[in-house]
Design an enzyme around this catalytic site. Sequence first.
Site, PDB file in Angstrom:
ATOM      1  CB  VAL A  23      -0.989   0.025   1.155  1.00 43.45           C
ATOM      2  CG1 VAL A  23      -1.887  -1.009   1.093  1.00 43.45           C
ATOM      3  CG2 VAL A  23      -0.251   0.187   2.585  1.00 43.45           C
ATOM      4  CB  SER A  24       4.603   1.897   0.207  1.00 44.67           C
ATOM      5  OG  SER A  24       4.762   1.201   1.660  1.00 44.67           O
ATOM      6  CB  SER A  69      10.030  -4.062   2.099  1.00 47.55           C
ATOM      7  OG  SER A  69       9.450  -4.717   3.173  1.00 47.55           O
ATOM      8  CE  LYS A  73      12.394  -3.451   6.086  1.00 46.34           C
ATOM      9  NZ  LYS A  73      11.814  -3.379   7.404  1.00 46.34           N
ATOM     10  N   GLY A 135      13.506 -10.681  16.249  1.00 45.73           N
ATOM     11  CA  GLY A 135      13.487 -10.767  14.614  1.00 45.73           C
ATOM     12  C   GLY A 135      13.868  -9.261  14.362  1.00 45.73           C
ATOM     13  CB  ALA A 137       9.666  -5.966  13.572  1.00 47.75           C
ATOM     14  N   GLY A 257      -0.360  -3.182  14.632  1.00 41.83           N
ATOM     15  CA  GLY A 257       0.636  -2.830  14.064  1.00 41.83           C
ATOM     16  C   GLY A 257       0.558  -1.593  12.691  1.00 41.83           C
TER      17      GLY A 257
END
Length: 289
Positions: A23-24, A69, A73, A135, A137, A257
């Site tokens: 959706v970015s 993403s 990264k 992880g 995040a 989130g």
Amino acid sequence: MENTITGHTRLTALFATPIRHSVSPMIHNTAFQALGIDAVYLAFEIGTDGLERAIDSIKNLEMMGANLSMPNKILAVDYMDELSEAARLIGAVNTITIDQGKLTGHNTDGTGFMRSLKDIEVDIIDKKMTIIGAGGAATAIIVQAALDGVKEITVYNRKDEFYEKIKEKLAYISENTNCIITLHELSDENSLAKDVAESALLLNATGVGMKPLEKQTPIQDFSIIRPDLAVCDVIYTPRETEFLKQARLRGAKTNNGLGMLLYQGAAAFEKWTGQEMPIEVVKPIIENN
């Protein structure tokens, strides 16, 4: 429909794979239009094999910057001229800015989470928080929380083959910030109960609660949840995981989130444009997707 593309239109982009679900582009293009910024944001299906060439294109095409993403990264760190403090400590980049041909890698994931806490009127600065999971995040959130002034972070994770590496990483972050960070086995329920009792916030940073694990929860004993505890989840599909539902039923403030997703994008937008993203305009896009 008015065509707003001109000869001066600047490009921003997202390099990731898979990416077509993102959706970015809708978020950033809506924000550009709302503020009258002559720029577009496009998603490119780029994996690690094509990442170096894609990052070169930021300079070659005089782009405003880019987002990254999975799976790019960590590898992107090698292609940066400079790193922000957060990106250096995390060891991963999700936002790239360019200034006079020099690329700087940032990581806005943790910033996004910390800002999302304001939406539920929770302040954890100078306090203690407990995180389940270690992880990508989780690491981003741990670093930003430590940099922002959270006093102590206790991390709980399964004792798998990565456990000792995680312990080393957390020790490195702790040494480079003013935050006490410790790692514990998730199976140690007594220790978890004690740490949660001393914490202002409990966060699930694992995938437990997403499909196909939507009926599962990262903790089994919900008696440790109290009404003055903030309980958060990095998951946003479903909007309310079983973990958040059980916390809400016990009177805790909860947050999924979505806020982290929104505000990490807003932080990138601000770095590229120098303007604040119009949150009230783009928030419905995230909520309705």
